[in-house]
Design a protein around this motif. Structure first.
Motif, PDB file in Angstrom:
ATOM      1  N   PRO A   5      54.431  50.148  32.797  1.00 42.07           N
ATOM      2  CA  PRO A   5      54.541  51.543  33.246  1.00 42.07           C
ATOM      3  C   PRO A   5      53.254  52.308  32.955  1.00 42.07           C
ATOM      4  O   PRO A   5      52.723  52.277  31.840  1.00 42.07           O
ATOM      5  CB  PRO A   5      55.710  52.080  32.421  1.00 42.07           C
ATOM      6  N   GLY A   6      52.703  52.951  33.963  1.00 39.81           N
ATOM      7  CA  GLY A   6      51.491  53.749  33.798  1.00 39.81           C
ATOM      8  C   GLY A   6      50.200  52.949  33.813  1.00 39.81           C
ATOM      9  O   GLY A   6      49.113  53.519  33.744  1.00 39.81           O
ATOM     10  N   GLU A   7      50.298  51.619  33.906  1.00 34.21           N
ATOM     11  CA  GLU A   7      49.105  50.776  33.857  1.00 34.21           C
ATOM     12  C   GLU A   7      48.468  50.666  35.247  1.00 34.21           C
ATOM     13  O   GLU A   7      49.156  50.683  36.267  1.00 34.21           O
ATOM     14  CB  GLU A   7      49.472  49.375  33.372  1.00 34.21           C
ATOM     15  N   ALA A   8      47.165  50.569  35.295  1.00 36.63           N
ATOM     16  CA  ALA A   8      46.433  50.367  36.554  1.00 36.63           C
ATOM     17  C   ALA A   8      45.456  49.222  36.370  1.00 36.63           C
ATOM     18  O   ALA A   8      44.822  49.094  35.323  1.00 36.63           O
ATOM     19  CB  ALA A   8      45.688  51.637  36.961  1.00 36.63           C
ATOM     20  N   ARG A   9      45.343  48.394  37.353  1.00 38.13           N
ATOM     21  CA  ARG A   9      44.362  47.307  37.347  1.00 38.13           C
ATOM     22  C   ARG A   9      43.656  47.267  38.708  1.00 38.13           C
ATOM     23  O   ARG A   9      44.236  47.636  39.726  1.00 38.13           O
ATOM     24  CB  ARG A   9      45.040  45.952  37.105  1.00 38.13           C
ATOM     25  N   GLU A  10      42.441  46.816  38.677  1.00 34.58           N
ATOM     26  CA  GLU A  10      41.682  46.693  39.914  1.00 34.58           C
ATOM     27  C   GLU A  10      41.540  45.222  40.250  1.00 34.58           C
ATOM     28  O   GLU A  10      41.088  44.426  39.434  1.00 34.58           O
ATOM     29  CB  GLU A  10      40.296  47.325  39.764  1.00 34.58           C
ATOM     30  N   LEU A  11      41.960  44.848  41.472  1.00 30.47           N
ATOM     31  CA  LEU A  11      41.882  43.468  41.919  1.00 30.47           C
ATOM     32  C   LEU A  11      40.788  43.345  42.967  1.00 30.47           C
ATOM     33  O   LEU A  11      40.672  44.173  43.869  1.00 30.47           O
ATOM     34  CB  LEU A  11      43.214  43.018  42.530  1.00 30.47           C
ATOM     35  N   VAL A  12      39.977  42.321  42.856  1.00 33.83           N
ATOM     36  CA  VAL A  12      38.904  42.074  43.814  1.00 33.83           C
ATOM     37  C   VAL A  12      39.173  40.736  44.499  1.00 33.83           C
ATOM     38  O   VAL A  12      39.295  39.704  43.836  1.00 33.83           O
ATOM     39  CB  VAL A  12      37.524  42.034  43.115  1.00 33.83           C
ATOM     40  N   PHE A  13      39.315  40.766  45.829  1.00 31.93           N
ATOM     41  CA  PHE A  13      39.490  39.547  46.614  1.00 31.93           C
ATOM     42  C   PHE A  13      38.154  39.218  47.284  1.00 31.93           C
ATOM     43  O   PHE A  13      37.551  40.079  47.936  1.00 31.93           O
ATOM     44  CB  PHE A  13      40.571  39.745  47.684  1.00 31.93           C
ATOM     45  N   LEU A  14      37.702  38.005  47.124  1.00 36.51           N
ATOM     46  CA  LEU A  14      36.428  37.591  47.706  1.00 36.51           C
ATOM     47  C   LEU A  14      36.665  36.651  48.890  1.00 36.51           C
ATOM     48  O   LEU A  14      37.306  35.604  48.734  1.00 36.51           O
ATOM     49  CB  LEU A  14      35.562  36.885  46.662  1.00 36.51           C
ATOM     50  N   LEU A  15      36.180  37.045  50.062  1.00 34.43           N
ATOM     51  CA  LEU A  15      36.200  36.188  51.241  1.00 34.43           C
ATOM     52  C   LEU A  15      34.756  36.009  51.691  1.00 34.43           C
ATOM     53  O   LEU A  15      34.021  37.000  51.810  1.00 34.43           O
ATOM     54  CB  LEU A  15      37.014  36.821  52.371  1.00 34.43           C
ATOM     55  N   GLY A  16      34.333  34.798  51.930  1.00 34.74           N
ATOM     56  CA  GLY A  16      32.943  34.625  52.341  1.00 34.74           C
ATOM     57  C   GLY A  16      32.615  33.186  52.622  1.00 34.74           C
ATOM     58  O   GLY A  16      33.493  32.320  52.687  1.00 34.74           O
ATOM     59  N   GLU A  17      31.338  32.943  52.807  1.00 36.93           N
ATOM     60  CA  GLU A  17      30.875  31.594  53.083  1.00 36.93           C
ATOM     61  C   GLU A  17      29.460  31.442  52.545  1.00 36.93           C
ATOM     62  O   GLU A  17      28.765  32.435  52.290  1.00 36.93           O
ATOM     63  CB  GLU A  17      30.891  31.306  54.590  1.00 36.93           C
ATOM     64  N   GLY A  18      29.040  30.214  52.387  1.00 36.68           N
ATOM     65  CA  GLY A  18      27.687  29.935  51.961  1.00 36.68           C
ATOM     66  C   GLY A  18      27.210  28.646  52.595  1.00 36.68           C
ATOM     67  O   GLY A  18      28.019  27.812  53.011  1.00 36.68           O
ATOM     68  N   GLU A  19      25.905  28.495  52.663  1.00 32.40           N
ATOM     69  CA  GLU A  19      25.357  27.267  53.249  1.00 32.40           C
ATOM     70  C   GLU A  19      25.661  26.049  52.383  1.00 32.40           C
ATOM     71  O   GLU A  19      25.791  24.931  52.883  1.00 32.40           O
ATOM     72  CB  GLU A  19      23.845  27.416  53.433  1.00 32.40           C
ATOM     73  N   THR A  20      25.775  26.288  51.077  1.00 29.39           N
ATOM     74  CA  THR A  20      26.060  25.188  50.155  1.00 29.39           C
ATOM     75  C   THR A  20      27.128  25.629  49.161  1.00 29.39           C
ATOM     76  O   THR A  20      27.399  26.826  49.008  1.00 29.39           O
ATOM     77  CB  THR A  20      24.802  24.781  49.365  1.00 29.39           C
ATOM     78  N   ALA A  21      27.713  24.651  48.465  1.00 26.41           N
ATOM     79  CA  ALA A  21      28.713  24.982  47.446  1.00 26.41           C
ATOM     80  C   ALA A  21      28.074  25.791  46.327  1.00 26.41           C
ATOM     81  O   ALA A  21      28.692  26.704  45.759  1.00 26.41           O
ATOM     82  CB  ALA A  21      29.326  23.694  46.891  1.00 26.41           C
ATOM     83  N   GLN A  22      26.821  25.466  45.989  1.00 26.31           N
ATOM     84  CA  GLN A  22      26.124  26.186  44.937  1.00 26.31           C
ATOM     85  C   GLN A  22      25.948  27.665  45.313  1.00 26.31           C
ATOM     86  O   GLN A  22      26.157  28.556  44.495  1.00 26.31           O
ATOM     87  CB  GLN A  22      24.762  25.541  44.682  1.00 26.31           C
ATOM     88  N   GLU A  23      25.565  27.908  46.576  1.00 25.92           N
ATOM     89  CA  GLU A  23      25.398  29.295  47.018  1.00 25.92           C
ATOM     90  C   GLU A  23      26.727  30.047  46.952  1.00 25.92           C
ATOM     91  O   GLU A  23      26.776  31.196  46.522  1.00 25.92           O
ATOM     92  CB  GLU A  23      24.844  29.329  48.445  1.00 25.92           C
ATOM     93  N   ALA A  24      27.810  29.379  47.346  1.00 19.15           N
ATOM     94  CA  ALA A  24      29.125  30.015  47.304  1.00 19.15           C
ATOM     95  C   ALA A  24      29.515  30.375  45.870  1.00 19.15           C
ATOM     96  O   ALA A  24      30.047  31.461  45.609  1.00 19.15           O
ATOM     97  CB  ALA A  24      30.171  29.092  47.925  1.00 19.15           C
ATOM     98  N   ARG A  25      29.232  29.470  44.912  1.00 21.09           N
ATOM     99  CA  ARG A  25      29.551  29.738  43.506  1.00 21.09           C
ATOM    100  C   ARG A  25      28.733  30.923  42.983  1.00 21.09           C
ATOM    101  O   ARG A  25      29.229  31.742  42.217  1.00 21.09           O
ATOM    102  CB  ARG A  25      29.299  28.477  42.660  1.00 21.09           C
ATOM    103  N   GLU A  26      27.467  31.019  43.415  1.00 17.74           N
ATOM    104  CA  GLU A  26      26.622  32.132  42.967  1.00 17.74           C
ATOM    105  C   GLU A  26      27.139  33.468  43.481  1.00 17.74           C
ATOM    106  O   GLU A  26      27.138  34.472  42.759  1.00 17.74           O
ATOM    107  CB  GLU A  26      25.183  31.908  43.456  1.00 17.74           C
TER     108      GLU A  26
END
Length: 571
Positions: A7-28
């Motif tokens: 009760p009375g609590e607030a949280r902020e949620l961030v959803f990330l949608l995207g793409e990268g050329e490589t898995a490393q770029e996506a992780r960054e």
């Protein structure tokens, strides 16, 4: 996982949608935006980006639904979906259509003229050296379709003319762009899906446009433009595919284009070509009045065998809206016939009870005519006699061109998707998103009034232009602006806020006499202007403009003087 809030609590949620050329770029990327502050800053940048575009022009009218759709949704739809994504729920392709994106960017000339300019050059780069164009193509390979469509190529000089007249950027005509090369269509071949190559031959944008026009000057038996394997209505692909059928709509369209483009030829001292274009305009007008008039409206086309389409003689498609609306829009139709033709549109094609402006009637179904694949659509759906919103908006623009502000305002409200969700019953009938233009609306039970393809439709750009230009009268001409509206007579006033570079123009239009059109006076920063033009200055200042609708005092005096001279009752 589950998120529980006390009760009375607030949280902020961030959803990330995207793409990268490589898995490393996506992780960054994920690591960077896991921090709520970084995500919030990025979100604010996105909002700022769109605000800068969508706040260029802001209108405030007595029609709040018009304000809602014009101020943000329509330009957003045209840019985000049509130009950038080129994909949506009902057509997820990612292709460029030659005529499609050219029409879309007309809505962007005020806020992002650079995007409009880039599309002109992109389209020109998809023209074959013979003058015809790719109907559509897929980047990055640019593999696409070569056709015999009669209108695709003409949209290049049409939109180039509109862009130059609006922005004053004549230098775009000197931009040099290469052509494409691919095998020619064989005899009897209507289209081919090919991988073209970039030609070593290149030319100015002006030369690209005139190759289009020179290729489009051929006439048929009735002195009208050849229809080829289709015109604006793709589904009419067997009306003229044998090379003899003629399109009356293309006649109006080409007349309009030549009228707009010929001054550019004259300015470049291309006098022989300019003279040929002027002569062709005269020929077209003569043929359109002699061969296209059906008695109460204009016909739509002639089949290869000479059978008329869009005529009282036809069982199906007796009257088609675009042959009437473009007679008016082009300015080429005889004035009395234009009024009569639009009265026929009112009688046969505007269905107020269903909230529809249909494309033509009756739809194709059982008659012996074979116009093309359009006949495969269910009667009353999409191009086969449903509401094709693109064409419905042209009907609105035609009424505004005739000075009928009441009907133009009524049709805008009827077509505006915002109004389809104003009641619970309307929402359940319409069924699709009520904040973007739909390409079509069904006109057949039990789905009458149901929205068809949304988002991915060129009607967004045309609806924006219809509201802003045809009704509110916003006409930009380089460094000058003219407000020449055609509004409902009941509107007492409206406002337009326009950002011109670093300057801001606050424009108030007053209608004390309850008229639809006509300018009585124009004041800029309290100073009365000698003409209806508003000079624009990119000076970082805030300017106020006051426009009063009515008749200019000088014109009133001239009219009264003429009446006095003619009337024996006044001494």
């Amino acid at each position: 996982g589950m998120v529980e809030l006390a009760p009375g609590e607030a949280r902020e949620l961030v959803f990330l949608l995207g793409e990268g050329e490589t898995a490393q770029e996506a992780r960054e990327v994920m690591a960077r935006y896991r921090q709520p502050q970084a995500a919030g800053e990025a979100f604010e940048l996105v909002l700022s980006h769109w605000d800068k575009i969508l706040d260029t022009i802001e209108v405030h009218t007595p029609d709040t639904a018009m304000d809602t759709i014009l101020n943000r949704w329509l330009p957003y739809q045209a840019l985000a979906c049509r130009v950038l994504a080129r994909s949506a729920f009902y057509q997820s392709g990612g292709a460029y259509g030659f005529r499609d994106q050219l029409q879309d960017v007309m809505a962007l000339v005020y806020a992002r003229p650079d995007i409009a300019r880039a599309q002109l050059l992109r389209a020109a780069a998809h023209q074959f050296k013979e003058g015809d164009v790719q109907h559509w193509w897929h980047p990055p390979t640019d593999r696409g379709v070569r056709t015999r469509f009669s209108d695709d190529l003409l949209w290049l000089p049409y939109v180039v003319s509109f862009y130059i007249n609006t922005t004053g950027d004549r230098a775009v005509l000197d931009e040099v762009i290469p052509f494409l090369e691919a095998p020619l269509l064989a005899t009897g071949e209507d289209e081919s899906y090919t991988q073209p190559t970039v030609s070593t031959e290149q030319a100015s944008l002006y030369e690209h446009c005139v190759r289009t026009l020179d290729r489009s000057l051929g006439l048929g038996e009735h002195g009208l433009p050849l229809m080829g394997s289709g015109d604006w209505n793709d589904g009419m692909n067997r009306v003229g595919n044998q090379g003899r059928g003629e399109s009356i709509w293309v006649g109006w369209f080409l007349h309009n284009i030549l009228d707009w483009f010929t001054p550019f030829s004259e300015a470049r001292e291309d006098s022989k070509r300019a003279a040929a274009y002027r002569e062709h305009v005269i020929k077209l007008k003569r043929a359109l009045e002699a061969e296209a008039w059906d008695g109460d409206w204009y016909r739509r086309a002639y089949f290869d065998d000479g059978t008329p389409l869009g005529s009282v003689q036809n069982e199906e498609c007796r009257i088609d809206s675009i042959a009437q609306s473009w007679g008016v829009i082009s300015g080429a139709a005889d004035q009395h016939r234009a009024v009569r033709a639009m009265a026929a549109v009112e009688e046969y094609l505007i269905r107020r009870g269903d909230g529809l402006v249909i494309l033509f009637t009756p739809p194709f179904d059982h008659s012996a005519l074979d116009p093309g694949y359009i006949k495969g659509y269910v009667p009353g759906v999409r191009e086969n006699g449903g509401q094709y919103t693109h064409a419905a908006i042209w009907t609105l623009i035609a009424y505004a061109s005739l000075g009928d502000g009441d009907r133009a305002g009524e049709l805008f409200a009827l077509l505006n998707p915002i109004n389809h969700a104003s009641t619970r019953a309307g929402l359940h009938k319409y069924k699709v998103e009520p904040y973007v233009a739909a390409g079509d609306v069904y006109a057949v039970p039990p789905h009458t009034g149901r929205g068809g393809w949304t988002w991915y439709t060129g009607s967004a750009s045309w609806m924006y232009r219809a509201g802003l230009e045809s009704i509110l009268g916003f006409l930009l001409r380089g460094e000058r602006l003219r407000i020449d509206p055609c509004i409902p007579r009941s509107w007492p006033e409206y406002e337009i806020n326009y950002r011109y570079g670093s300057a801001r123009y606050s424009i108030k239009v007053e209608n004390p006499f309850g008229v639809s059109r006509g300018i009585a006076s124009v004041e800029v920063d309290g100073e009365l202007q000698p003409t209806d033009d508003i000079p624009l200055k990119d000076d970082g200042a805030k300017h106020t403009v006051r426009i009063v609708l009515g008749v200019r005092p000088q014109a009133t005096a001239e009219i009264q003087g003429a009446e006095t001279a003619q009337s024996p009752l006044i001494k």
